[in-house]
Motif scaffolding. Structure first.
Motif, short mmCIF file in Angstrom:
data_model
loop_
_atom_site.label_atom_id
_atom_site.label_comp_id
_atom_site.label_asym_id
_atom_site.label_seq_id
_atom_site.Cartn_x
_atom_site.Cartn_y
_atom_site.Cartn_z
N SER A 1 -17.76 26.62 -7.79
CA SER A 1 -17.47 25.52 -8.91
C SER A 1 -18.95 24.98 -9.29
CB SER A 1 -16.55 24.50 -8.67
OG SER A 1 -15.24 25.09 -8.20
N GLN A 51 -20.95 27.64 -11.42
CA GLN A 51 -20.24 27.84 -12.71
C GLN A 51 -19.31 26.75 -13.03
OE1 GLN A 51 -21.09 30.20 -15.14
NE2 GLN A 51 -22.21 31.62 -13.90
N GLU A 95 -18.31 25.68 -15.54
CA GLU A 95 -17.21 25.96 -16.83
C GLU A 95 -15.95 26.90 -16.13
OE1 GLU A 95 -20.39 29.11 -17.39
OE2 GLU A 95 -20.14 26.95 -16.59
N ALA A 96 -16.30 27.62 -14.94
CA ALA A 96 -15.31 28.14 -14.31
C ALA A 96 -14.54 27.51 -13.23
CB ALA A 96 -15.69 29.49 -13.64
N ALA A 129 -20.83 18.37 -12.24
CA ALA A 129 -19.33 19.03 -11.71
C ALA A 129 -18.93 18.22 -10.62
CB ALA A 129 -19.77 20.43 -11.29
N ASP A 138 -14.86 17.43 -10.80
CA ASP A 138 -14.17 18.85 -10.61
C ASP A 138 -14.00 19.14 -9.08
OD1 ASP A 138 -13.00 19.46 -12.97
OD2 ASP A 138 -14.46 20.88 -13.45
#
Lengths: 75, 75, 75, 75, 75
Positions: A37, A40, A42-43, B43, B46
């Motif tokens: 994560s 990437q 966005e994945a 990120a 997430d």
């Protein structure tokens, strides 16, 4: 020595071994999910879905194993 | 030797093994989450969500294992 | 010592070993799936399908092994 | 000690060892399949077919081994 | 202790060891086959044929070993 004595011993040791297995397995795949994560972002959604599926499969095996230990513990 | 003697032994050893397993597993995935958040700060949200989900799955197995040890300890 | 005593012991230890095996196996392949999804996000669907197939094969072996342990536990 | 006592012990331990073997083997080849699919997404179909063939061969050995353990468990 | 007791023990443990051997072996060669197919997708057919031949040889040894364990288990 009565049979239930070994059943109790097996319940405790077995529960421990099950927990080690499940924890190491989920820990490993989740660690890779975190690193993926981060590399990437966005994945992250795709990776999280795959992570939950794989972890749930391990969770299923582990909970069934713990149910067996539970049956031994309440003998 | 009475059965409860081995039950007590198993409760202690088992609880220890469960804790080792859960700790190593959560420790590993959380470590990767920290490194991932540091590499891609945007990120972090997430990654934290994924981390909590995976850690909760390990926590579930570990708590069930500890319940078995608890049942053995109160015999 | 009665036969059921060893059956109980084997059920608990066996369930633990089965869970270790399945967890490490699924953990390893899923970890590679996470890394693969992060490296090639557009192949995430293909990788997830392959991951579920392989994990299901391990799950099948593990559940059959746990059923054997379950049979031993309810003797 | 009666023969069935050791049969039960062998069934549980044996099932665990079989599961470790199959899981580690399938886990390893599937991990490589995931990495291969990520590196060459256009070869994902070929790789998945090969993966299923190899995993099925391991599955066959493992299930036969588990049947032996099953026979021991129901003695 | 009767001879059949050790026969049962040997059947279970032996089946497990056979499965470990075959699984690790097939897992390793199949892993290399996956990596090879990913590096040279146009050689995937050749690699798969070689993989099946080699895995079948391991399978043959493993099944014969399991038959021996099976004979021990049905004593």
């Amino acid at each position: 020595m009565e049979p239930t004595a070994l059943a109790f011993l097996a319940a405790g040791i077995g529960a421990g071994i099950v927990a080690i297995g499940a924890s190491v397995g989920i820990g490993r795949l989740a660690a890779s999910a975190m690193e993926g994560s981060a590399r990437q972002p966005e994945a992250a959604g795709d990776i999280r879905t795959s992570m939950i599926i794989a972890a749930a499969l391990i969770e299923g095996v582990a909970l069934f194993g713990l149910v067996i230990c539970f049956l031994l513990a309440i003998k």
